[in-house]
Design an enzyme around this catalytic site. Structure first.
Site, PDB file in Angstrom:
ATOM      1  N   GLY A  22      36.105  14.560  10.324  1.00 53.64           N
ATOM      2  CA  GLY A  22      37.052  13.527   9.923  1.00 53.64           C
ATOM      3  C   GLY A  22      36.304  12.468   9.129  1.00 53.64           C
ATOM      4  O   GLY A  22      35.198  12.705   8.638  1.00 53.64           O
ATOM      5  N   GLY A  23      36.893  11.280   9.003  1.00 56.83           N
ATOM      6  CA  GLY A  23      36.249  10.220   8.256  1.00 56.83           C
ATOM      7  C   GLY A  23      35.073   9.627   9.016  1.00 56.83           C
ATOM      8  O   GLY A  23      34.138   9.069   8.440  1.00 56.83           O
ATOM      9  N   PHE A  24      35.091   9.756  10.324  1.00 58.13           N
ATOM     10  CA  PHE A  24      34.196   9.029  11.199  1.00 58.13           C
ATOM     11  C   PHE A  24      33.298   9.972  12.005  1.00 58.13           C
ATOM     12  O   PHE A  24      32.151   9.656  12.302  1.00 58.13           O
ATOM     13  CB  PHE A  24      35.083   8.217  12.139  1.00 58.13           C
ATOM     14  CG  PHE A  24      34.419   7.133  12.909  1.00 58.13           C
ATOM     15  CD1 PHE A  24      33.500   6.284  12.310  1.00 58.13           C
ATOM     16  CD2 PHE A  24      34.726   6.937  14.245  1.00 58.13           C
ATOM     17  CE1 PHE A  24      32.895   5.273  13.035  1.00 58.13           C
ATOM     18  CE2 PHE A  24      34.135   5.918  14.978  1.00 58.13           C
ATOM     19  CZ  PHE A  24      33.211   5.088  14.365  1.00 58.13           C
ATOM     20  N   ALA A  25      33.851  11.150  12.339  1.00 58.31           N
ATOM     21  CA  ALA A  25      33.166  12.028  13.293  1.00 58.31           C
ATOM     22  C   ALA A  25      33.088  13.467  12.801  1.00 58.31           C
ATOM     23  O   ALA A  25      33.862  13.885  11.947  1.00 58.31           O
ATOM     24  CB  ALA A  25      33.922  12.002  14.618  1.00 58.31           C
ATOM     25  N   ARG A  26      32.122  14.202  13.380  1.00 57.37           N
ATOM     26  CA  ARG A  26      32.074  15.644  13.206  1.00 57.37           C
ATOM     27  C   ARG A  26      32.280  16.269  14.579  1.00 57.37           C
ATOM     28  O   ARG A  26      31.859  15.701  15.583  1.00 57.37           O
ATOM     29  CB  ARG A  26      30.722  16.079  12.636  1.00 57.37           C
ATOM     30  CG  ARG A  26      30.630  15.811  11.152  1.00 57.37           C
ATOM     31  CD  ARG A  26      29.358  16.319  10.542  1.00 57.37           C
ATOM     32  NE  ARG A  26      29.452  16.176   9.088  1.00 57.37           N
ATOM     33  CZ  ARG A  26      28.414  16.100   8.279  1.00 57.37           C
ATOM     34  NH1 ARG A  26      27.193  16.168   8.763  1.00 57.37           N
ATOM     35  NH2 ARG A  26      28.584  15.977   6.989  1.00 57.37           N
ATOM     36  N   CYS A  27      32.916  17.419  14.580  1.00 59.66           N
ATOM     37  CA  CYS A  27      33.270  18.018  15.853  1.00 59.66           C
ATOM     38  C   CYS A  27      32.562  19.367  16.019  1.00 59.66           C
ATOM     39  O   CYS A  27      32.545  20.168  15.084  1.00 59.66           O
ATOM     40  CB  CYS A  27      34.784  18.196  15.851  1.00 59.66           C
ATOM     41  SG  CYS A  27      35.482  18.100  17.457  1.00 59.66           S
ATOM     42  N   GLY A  41      34.936  20.911  12.695  1.00 67.61           N
ATOM     43  CA  GLY A  41      35.633  20.163  11.650  1.00 67.61           C
ATOM     44  C   GLY A  41      35.080  18.761  11.527  1.00 67.61           C
ATOM     45  O   GLY A  41      34.249  18.324  12.331  1.00 67.61           O
ATOM     46  N   ASP A  43      48.379   6.945  13.745  1.00 76.60           N
ATOM     47  CA  ASP A  43      47.862   7.877  12.737  1.00 76.60           C
ATOM     48  C   ASP A  43      48.400   9.284  12.996  1.00 76.60           C
ATOM     49  O   ASP A  43      47.662  10.275  12.882  1.00 76.60           O
ATOM     50  CB  ASP A  43      46.328   7.854  12.712  1.00 76.60           C
ATOM     51  CG  ASP A  43      45.770   8.396  11.402  1.00 76.60           C
ATOM     52  OD1 ASP A  43      46.527   8.443  10.395  1.00 76.60           O
ATOM     53  OD2 ASP A  43      44.587   8.778  11.373  1.00 76.60           O
TER      54      ASP A  43
HETATM   55  P1  ADP Z   1      38.005  11.314  12.860  1.00 76.19           P
HETATM   56  O1  ADP Z   1      38.198  10.272  13.930  1.00 76.19           O
HETATM   57  O2  ADP Z   1      36.699  11.180  12.161  1.00 76.19           O
HETATM   58  O3  ADP Z   1      39.185  11.411  11.910  1.00 76.19           O
HETATM   59  P2  ADP Z   1      39.035  13.665  14.237  1.00 76.19           P
HETATM   60  O4  ADP Z   1      39.365  13.277  15.616  1.00 76.19           O
HETATM   61  O5  ADP Z   1      40.192  13.811  13.283  1.00 76.19           O
HETATM   62  O6  ADP Z   1      37.911  12.722  13.617  1.00 76.19           O
HETATM   63  O7  ADP Z   1      38.244  15.040  14.269  1.00 76.19           O
HETATM   64  C1  ADP Z   1      37.652  15.586  13.101  1.00 76.19           C
HETATM   65  C2  ADP Z   1      37.903  17.084  13.016  1.00 76.19           C
HETATM   66  O8  ADP Z   1      37.345  17.739  14.144  1.00 76.19           O
HETATM   67  C3  ADP Z   1      39.379  17.477  13.018  1.00 76.19           C
HETATM   68  O9  ADP Z   1      39.963  17.434  11.768  1.00 76.19           O
HETATM   69  C4  ADP Z   1      39.304  18.901  13.571  1.00 76.19           C
HETATM   70  O10 ADP Z   1      38.966  19.809  12.550  1.00 76.19           O
HETATM   71  C5  ADP Z   1      38.154  18.814  14.557  1.00 76.19           C
HETATM   72  N1  ADP Z   1      38.635  18.536  15.935  1.00 76.19           N
HETATM   73  C6  ADP Z   1      38.935  17.331  16.475  1.00 76.19           C
HETATM   74  N2  ADP Z   1      39.321  17.451  17.763  1.00 76.19           N
HETATM   75  C7  ADP Z   1      39.266  18.777  18.043  1.00 76.19           C
HETATM   76  C8  ADP Z   1      39.540  19.556  19.221  1.00 76.19           C
HETATM   77  N3  ADP Z   1      39.945  18.982  20.360  1.00 76.19           N
HETATM   78  N4  ADP Z   1      39.357  20.899  19.149  1.00 76.19           N
HETATM   79  C9  ADP Z   1      38.937  21.489  17.998  1.00 76.19           C
HETATM   80  N5  ADP Z   1      38.660  20.802  16.859  1.00 76.19           N
HETATM   81  C10 ADP Z   1      38.818  19.477  16.882  1.00 76.19           C
END
Ligand code: ADP
Length: 264
Positions: free
Chosen positions: A77-82, A75, A190
């Site tokens: 987010g605005g800042f990171a990819r996971c 997934g 958040d």
């Molecule tokens: P940002 O800081 O850029 O908002 P997030 O922490 O929300 O990033 O992570 C971005 C995306 O990665 C999430 O929306 C989710 O889809 C995926 N993700 C984040 N943490 C996990 C995790 N522990 N397990 C599985 N997917 C995750």
């Protein structure tokens, strides 16, 4: 306070919108930006910082020599990819991957270090467990407990509404974790359905400590306007004139509970 009015403008897209982090004053209020139709004709869509994050190599080596095999994309987010990462014993983790190219200034660096420091200090059954943190030439990796069953936001999208017993069951977990955070003087800032993930056993885990802050003494307040439109407590929007504290998380829990129970 007129919570009814605040909730009238909610819809699925707004509930899932991105977090904002701005210093007061001089900001168009985030709530306003959450409900105003974007002028797509004239405005270029601002590229997310996460777009700078390239897919990591198939094996990521830490400085101490440990190797992690990259798996599928989880997934963004605005800042990171996971991404999924597997260690040498076969254990699977989630790697929140931040492109170094997106850490352009001291402020962004400080924010990322603060996220890491706060998340690292957390240990609770309903908070995504921080495992490790390392970097290669292009990315910083935050290794986390994997939550492979999406978020509460995804569940709500599929189900439209949850039952009261289900919401009660989830609320016990969320509030337990929030109580833990606040006892350690951490405000998450958040909390939203998209930041609460399901682990393999379908337990809820609060994640994304990107806006979290420590309030060192009870009389101290924070003045940065930040959060996600529609989850933001009114006092956050007061910026410098008002200040906010632990209560903003309680407000967000209320918004989540309402969204899970009532059609919007
Ligand atoms: P940002 O800081 O850029 O908002 P997030 O922490 O929300 O990033 O992570 C971005 C995306 O990665 C999430 O929306 C989710 O889809 C995926 N993700 C984040 N943490 C996990 C995790 N522990 N397990 C599985 N997917 C995750």
């Amino acid at each position: 306070m007129n919570t009814g009015r605040a909730l009238q403008s909610l819809n699925g897209a707004q509930l899932n919108s991105k977090a904002v982090h701005q210093h007061a004053p001089g900001l168009k209020t985030p709530v306003k930006s959450g409900v105003t139709k974007p002028d797509t004709k004239h405005k270029k869509k601002k590229e997310k910082l996460s777009a700078l994050c390239k897919t990591p190599p198939s094996v990521v080596k830490t400085r101490s020599g440990r190797g992690y095999r990259r798996g599928s994309f989880l997934g963004e987010g605005g800042f990171a990819r996971c991404f999924q990462m597997k260690d040498e014993s076969g254990k699977i983790f989630a790697a929140k991957t931040v492109a170094k190219a997106s850490i352009k200034n001291e402020k962004t660096k400080t924010k990322l270090l603060s996220e890491i420091k706060i998340h690292k200090s957390m240990s609770h059954p309903n908070i995504v467990q921080f495992v490790d943190c390392f970097e290669d030439e292009v990315n910083v990796y935050i290794l986390l407990e994997i939550c492979p069953n999406q978020s509460l936001m995804d569940l709500l999208k599929n189900r439209k509404l949850l039952t009261e017993p289900e919401v009660r069951y989830f609320m016990v977990q969320i509030i337990g974790a929030v109580k833990y955070l606040h006892r350690r003087r951490v405000v998450h800032r958040d909390l939203k359905l998209g930041n609460i993930f399901f682990d393999p056993e379908m337990n809820l885990k609060i994640g994304d400590f990107g806006l979290a802050t420590i309030i060192s003494s009870p009389d101290k307040k924070r003045y940065t306007i930040c959060g996600t439109p529609n989850y933001i407590a009114p006092e956050v929007l007061g910026g410098k004139n008002v200040g906010h504290s632990f209560e903003v998380d309680v407000w967000a829990v209320g918004i989540m509970m309402h969204a899970l129970l009532f059609e919007i």
